[in-house]
Write an enzyme that holds these catalytic residues in place. Structure first.
Site, PDB file in Angstrom:
ATOM      1  N   ALA A  85       0.825  -1.213   0.000  1.00 32.24           N
ATOM      2  CA  ALA A  85       0.000   0.000   0.000  1.00 32.24           C
ATOM      3  C   ALA A  85       0.860   1.265   0.000  1.00 32.24           C
ATOM      4  O   ALA A  85       2.043   1.240   0.346  1.00 32.24           O
ATOM      5  CB  ALA A  85      -0.894   0.001   1.233  1.00 32.24           C
ATOM      6  N   SER A 112      -2.067  -2.864  -5.002  1.00 23.75           N
ATOM      7  CA  SER A 112      -2.888  -2.901  -3.799  1.00 23.75           C
ATOM      8  C   SER A 112      -4.185  -2.117  -3.979  1.00 23.75           C
ATOM      9  O   SER A 112      -4.228  -1.090  -4.659  1.00 23.75           O
ATOM     10  CB  SER A 112      -2.107  -2.284  -2.625  1.00 23.75           C
ATOM     11  OG  SER A 112      -2.968  -2.017  -1.538  1.00 23.75           O
ATOM     12  N   GLN A 134      -4.917  -6.569  -6.262  1.00 28.71           N
ATOM     13  CA  GLN A 134      -5.192  -7.135  -4.936  1.00 28.71           C
ATOM     14  C   GLN A 134      -6.444  -6.479  -4.388  1.00 28.71           C
ATOM     15  O   GLN A 134      -6.571  -5.260  -4.379  1.00 28.71           O
ATOM     16  CB  GLN A 134      -4.020  -6.883  -3.995  1.00 28.71           C
ATOM     17  CG  GLN A 134      -4.259  -7.305  -2.556  1.00 28.71           C
ATOM     18  CD  GLN A 134      -4.875  -6.189  -1.717  1.00 28.71           C
ATOM     19  OE1 GLN A 134      -4.538  -5.016  -1.897  1.00 28.71           O
ATOM     20  NE2 GLN A 134      -5.786  -6.525  -0.831  1.00 28.71           N
ATOM     21  N   TYR A 136      -9.107  -5.775  -1.330  1.00 26.94           N
ATOM     22  CA  TYR A 136      -9.690  -5.804   0.004  1.00 26.94           C
ATOM     23  C   TYR A 136     -11.177  -5.645  -0.211  1.00 26.94           C
ATOM     24  O   TYR A 136     -11.617  -4.664  -0.842  1.00 26.94           O
ATOM     25  CB  TYR A 136      -9.181  -4.648   0.860  1.00 26.94           C
ATOM     26  CG  TYR A 136      -7.867  -4.894   1.537  1.00 26.94           C
ATOM     27  CD1 TYR A 136      -6.801  -4.018   1.381  1.00 26.94           C
ATOM     28  CD2 TYR A 136      -7.678  -6.009   2.347  1.00 26.94           C
ATOM     29  CE1 TYR A 136      -5.587  -4.237   2.008  1.00 26.94           C
ATOM     30  CE2 TYR A 136      -6.461  -6.244   2.977  1.00 26.94           C
ATOM     31  CZ  TYR A 136      -5.436  -5.358   2.801  1.00 26.94           C
ATOM     32  OH  TYR A 136      -4.220  -5.574   3.415  1.00 26.94           O
ATOM     33  N   THR A 162      -7.342 -10.679  -0.618  1.00 24.96           N
ATOM     34  CA  THR A 162      -6.613 -10.788   0.645  1.00 24.96           C
ATOM     35  C   THR A 162      -7.564 -11.192   1.757  1.00 24.96           C
ATOM     36  O   THR A 162      -8.584 -10.537   1.985  1.00 24.96           O
ATOM     37  CB  THR A 162      -5.906  -9.467   0.962  1.00 24.96           C
ATOM     38  OG1 THR A 162      -4.931  -9.236  -0.065  1.00 24.96           O
ATOM     39  CG2 THR A 162      -5.222  -9.505   2.315  1.00 24.96           C
ATOM     40  N   LYS A 230      -5.194 -14.852  -1.212  1.00 24.14           N
ATOM     41  CA  LYS A 230      -3.889 -14.430  -0.662  1.00 24.14           C
ATOM     42  C   LYS A 230      -4.000 -14.332   0.851  1.00 24.14           C
ATOM     43  O   LYS A 230      -4.783 -13.540   1.378  1.00 24.14           O
ATOM     44  CB  LYS A 230      -3.479 -13.075  -1.218  1.00 24.14           C
ATOM     45  CG  LYS A 230      -2.212 -12.510  -0.566  1.00 24.14           C
ATOM     46  CD  LYS A 230      -1.809 -11.187  -1.184  1.00 24.14           C
ATOM     47  CE  LYS A 230      -0.495 -10.652  -0.598  1.00 24.14           C
ATOM     48  NZ  LYS A 230      -0.668  -9.988   0.702  1.00 24.14           N
ATOM     49  N   SER A 252       0.687 -16.848   2.491  1.00 23.80           N
ATOM     50  CA  SER A 252       1.131 -15.548   2.992  1.00 23.80           C
ATOM     51  C   SER A 252       0.650 -15.339   4.426  1.00 23.80           C
ATOM     52  O   SER A 252      -0.421 -15.809   4.800  1.00 23.80           O
ATOM     53  CB  SER A 252       0.576 -14.424   2.101  1.00 23.80           C
ATOM     54  OG  SER A 252       1.027 -13.144   2.556  1.00 23.80           O
ATOM     55  N   HIS A 254       1.059 -12.023   5.344  1.00 22.80           N
ATOM     56  CA  HIS A 254       1.048 -10.558   5.214  1.00 22.80           C
ATOM     57  C   HIS A 254       2.383  -9.954   5.633  1.00 22.80           C
ATOM     58  O   HIS A 254       2.444  -8.863   6.187  1.00 22.80           O
ATOM     59  CB  HIS A 254      -0.085  -9.965   6.064  1.00 22.80           C
ATOM     60  CG  HIS A 254      -0.814  -8.825   5.414  1.00 22.80           C
ATOM     61  ND1 HIS A 254      -2.034  -8.938   4.781  1.00 22.80           N
ATOM     62  CD2 HIS A 254      -0.499  -7.514   5.331  1.00 22.80           C
ATOM     63  CE1 HIS A 254      -2.430  -7.758   4.348  1.00 22.80           C
ATOM     64  NE2 HIS A 254      -1.512  -6.866   4.659  1.00 22.80           N
ATOM     65  N   ARG A 309       8.618  -6.059   0.601  1.00 21.64           N
ATOM     66  CA  ARG A 309       9.615  -5.089   1.062  1.00 21.64           C
ATOM     67  C   ARG A 309      10.807  -4.964   0.097  1.00 21.64           C
ATOM     68  O   ARG A 309      11.258  -3.840  -0.151  1.00 21.64           O
ATOM     69  CB  ARG A 309      10.054  -5.418   2.474  1.00 21.64           C
ATOM     70  CG  ARG A 309       8.922  -5.262   3.504  1.00 21.64           C
ATOM     71  CD  ARG A 309       9.374  -5.652   4.883  1.00 21.64           C
ATOM     72  NE  ARG A 309       8.313  -5.559   5.891  1.00 21.64           N
ATOM     73  CZ  ARG A 309       7.516  -6.577   6.206  1.00 21.64           C
ATOM     74  NH1 ARG A 309       7.634  -7.749   5.586  1.00 21.64           N
ATOM     75  NH2 ARG A 309       6.585  -6.426   7.146  1.00 21.64           N
TER      76      ARG A 309
HETATM   77  C1  FNR Z   1       1.937  -5.155   2.631  1.00 20.78           C
HETATM   78  N1  FNR Z   1       1.143  -6.227   2.235  1.00 20.78           N
HETATM   79  C2  FNR Z   1      -0.098  -6.015   1.684  1.00 20.78           C
HETATM   80  N2  FNR Z   1      -0.848  -7.081   1.299  1.00 20.78           N
HETATM   81  C3  FNR Z   1      -2.070  -6.884   0.726  1.00 20.78           C
HETATM   82  O1  FNR Z   1      -2.757  -7.842   0.386  1.00 20.78           O
HETATM   83  N3  FNR Z   1      -2.532  -5.596   0.520  1.00 20.78           N
HETATM   84  C4  FNR Z   1      -1.802  -4.517   0.899  1.00 20.78           C
HETATM   85  O2  FNR Z   1      -2.239  -3.389   0.696  1.00 20.78           O
HETATM   86  C5  FNR Z   1      -0.555  -4.714   1.519  1.00 20.78           C
HETATM   87  N4  FNR Z   1       0.174  -3.653   1.972  1.00 20.78           N
HETATM   88  C6  FNR Z   1       1.429  -3.848   2.514  1.00 20.78           C
HETATM   89  C7  FNR Z   1       2.198  -2.772   2.932  1.00 20.78           C
HETATM   90  C8  FNR Z   1       3.475  -2.984   3.430  1.00 20.78           C
HETATM   91  C9  FNR Z   1       4.311  -1.822   3.864  1.00 20.78           C
HETATM   92  C10 FNR Z   1       4.005  -4.291   3.500  1.00 20.78           C
HETATM   93  C11 FNR Z   1       5.403  -4.539   3.997  1.00 20.78           C
HETATM   94  C12 FNR Z   1       3.226  -5.364   3.116  1.00 20.78           C
HETATM   95  C13 FNR Z   1       1.661  -7.617   2.347  1.00 20.78           C
HETATM   96  C14 FNR Z   1       2.444  -7.977   1.072  1.00 20.78           C
HETATM   97  O3  FNR Z   1       1.570  -8.132  -0.011  1.00 20.78           O
HETATM   98  C15 FNR Z   1       3.205  -9.281   1.245  1.00 20.78           C
HETATM   99  O4  FNR Z   1       2.317 -10.273   1.715  1.00 20.78           O
HETATM  100  C16 FNR Z   1       4.399  -9.165   2.199  1.00 20.78           C
HETATM  101  O5  FNR Z   1       5.002  -7.910   2.089  1.00 20.78           O
HETATM  102  C17 FNR Z   1       5.421 -10.237   1.860  1.00 20.78           C
HETATM  103  O6  FNR Z   1       6.487 -10.189   2.760  1.00 20.78           O
HETATM  104  P1  FNR Z   1       7.871  -9.460   2.428  1.00 20.78           P
HETATM  105  O7  FNR Z   1       8.255  -9.776   1.009  1.00 20.78           O
HETATM  106  O8  FNR Z   1       7.618  -8.008   2.636  1.00 20.78           O
HETATM  107  O9  FNR Z   1       8.802 -10.066   3.446  1.00 20.78           O
HETATM  108  C1  LAC Z   2      -0.700  -3.287   5.519  1.00 21.63           C
HETATM  109  C2  LAC Z   2      -1.961  -3.253   4.741  1.00 21.63           C
HETATM  110  C3  LAC Z   2      -2.203  -1.993   4.063  1.00 21.63           C
HETATM  111  O1  LAC Z   2      -0.128  -4.366   5.678  1.00 21.63           O
HETATM  112  O2  LAC Z   2      -2.124  -4.371   3.906  1.00 21.63           O
HETATM  113  O3  LAC Z   2      -0.275  -2.239   5.990  1.00 21.63           O
END
Ligand code: FNR
Ligand code: LAC
Length: 361
Positions: A85, A112, A134, A136, A162, A230, A252, A254, A309
């Site tokens: 996000a 996202s 993705q 929500y 998600t 997811k 996942s 998250h 990340r």
């Molecule tokens: C996420 N993730 C996430 N997942 C999702 O379904 N919708 C979202 O908006 C977000 N937003 C989000 C923000 C931030 C800052 C992070 C770090 C993660 C989860 C993302 O899709 C994913 O599952 C993880 O980030 C995977 O782990 P790594 O690669 O960050 O270790």
């Molecule tokens: C988060 C949401 C936005 O992990 O998915 O911050």
């Protein structure tokens, strides 16, 4: 902001270091942080350190490819950009820059729902880029429907629903910094009818906590593009997902940001691969930082992986160019790992390549 010499950044950790220097405390805490004591956040990474790769030798690896196919789309790298996000909080290039970076690296970007760039705008910014959306499922089904229509009308090829975030995880770094999202996320503005600086918990409160398997079945039935689930870590839930119309599953937690104490995704992977039983793709995300991590996950049955990340650190460090560099670095690391494991392609990998190993202290 001084320019970054990308040639001096040689791995994901280098990009994380530069990103950490460039982001303000609030944004860094939000992007880097996990839930509670961040055990699952750490375990996602440590799980890979508890595996060893047992390479085959005297295999002709003069011709190697990292390409694979997911949901009918061939990609040059099995590393997909996970939905993250508020990417304009990382860099002004935001989600449009990430989409162009993913396209340049020959892979898919998953956008996202709570992006700081609307789906149509991302599509227009990177018209040739393969993209997923993705979702929500908000309490406001009108906003949810409009998002889905916009994604489908703009060429998004799959939905990632998600399912692990009916409420925000306990993000204690955000409590400490008082982080609020002071950037416009079109979907949030549509849902709250204003452009307010909300906390992540307030934004998560827009998500419908009553979502259930019947809602998945209805979405999968009504949606003209495949729907991935997811956020599962259990084989029984993965089986339910497939029986309710999911095209596949993303293993996942998250990124350790929801239930602290959930298993590392790598430790959940094989149970879900067995439950899905070839009925659709099994993807995995969480803690993937190296090409050897990607090869480990593929060998244990994942069809591809997603990174959150790592791509974000690239964006934060150097915008579109940084995100592209991270994705290209990971692709190069995957290719090297394939060669040194005696595999010509992801399809040549199998579970015999991976065995448990002592955790690194
Ligand atoms: C996420 N993730 C996430 N997942 C999702 O379904 N919708 C979202 O908006 C977000 N937003 C989000 C923000 C931030 C800052 C992070 C770090 C993660 C989860 C993302 O899709 C994913 O599952 C993880 O980030 C995977 O782990 P790594 O690669 O960050 O270790
Ligand atoms: C988060 C949401 C936005 O992990 O998915 O911050």
């Amino acid at each position: 902001m001084t320019d970054v010499d990308l040639d001096r950044l040689v791995n994901v950790a280098d990009f994380e270091r530069v990103a950490s220097e460039r982001l303000d405390a609030g944004a860094l805490g939000y992007f880097a942080g996990g839930a509670g004591d961040e055990r699952t956040l750490r375990e996602n990474v440590e799980a890979y350190a508890r595996r060893r790769l047992w390479p085959r030798v005297l295999v002709d690896v003069s011709d190697v490819s990292t390409a694979t196919t997911v949901l009918g789309r061939e990609i040059a790298s099995p590393v997909i950009v996970a939905p993250v996000a508020f990417q304009k909080l990382a860099h002004p290039d935001g989600e449009a820059g990430m989409a162009r970076a993913a396209a340049a690296a020959g892979t898919i970007m998953c956008l996202s729902t709570i992006a700081t760039t609307a789906p149509a705008e991302v599509a227009a910014a990177a018209p040739g880029a393969p993209r997923w959306f993705q979702l929500y499922c908000f309490r406001d089904r009108g906003v949810t429907r409009a998002l889905l229509d916009e994604a489908i009308d703009n060429g998004y090829e799959a939905i990632a629903l998600t399912v692990d975030a009916p409420r925000a995880g306990r993000r204690e770094r955000d409590f400490r910094t008082g982080f609020r999202v002071d950037a416009t996320a079109p979907a949030v503005a549509a849902a709250v009818g204003a452009d307010a600086a909300l906390t992540p918990a307030e934004i998560f409160a827009l998500v419908d906590p009553a979502l259930n398997w019947d809602d998945l079945a209805e979405l999968a039935s009504d949606c003209s593009i495949p729907v991935l689930v997811k956020g599962a870590v259990r084989g029984d839930d993965a089986g339910l997902a497939m029986r309710n119309g999911a095209a596949g599953v993303v293993v996942s937690n998250h990124g350790g940001r929801q239930l602290d104490g959930a298993p590392a995704t790598l430790d959940a992977l094989e149970e879900i691969v067995e439950a899905v039983d070839g009925r659709g793709p099994v993807l995995i995300d969480g803690g993937i930082r190296r090409g050897t991590d990607v090869v480990t996950a593929l060998a244990l049955g994942a069809d591809a992986v997603l990174v959150g990340r790592p791509a974000l650190w690239g964006l934060a460090a150097a915008g579109e160019a940084g995100a592209r560099r991270v994705l290209e670095l990971l692709r190069d690391e995957v290719e090297l790992a394939l060669v040194l494991c005696g595999a010509n392609s992801p399809a040549a990998l199998g579970p015999g390549l991976v065995r448990p190993g002592p955790a690194l202290n």
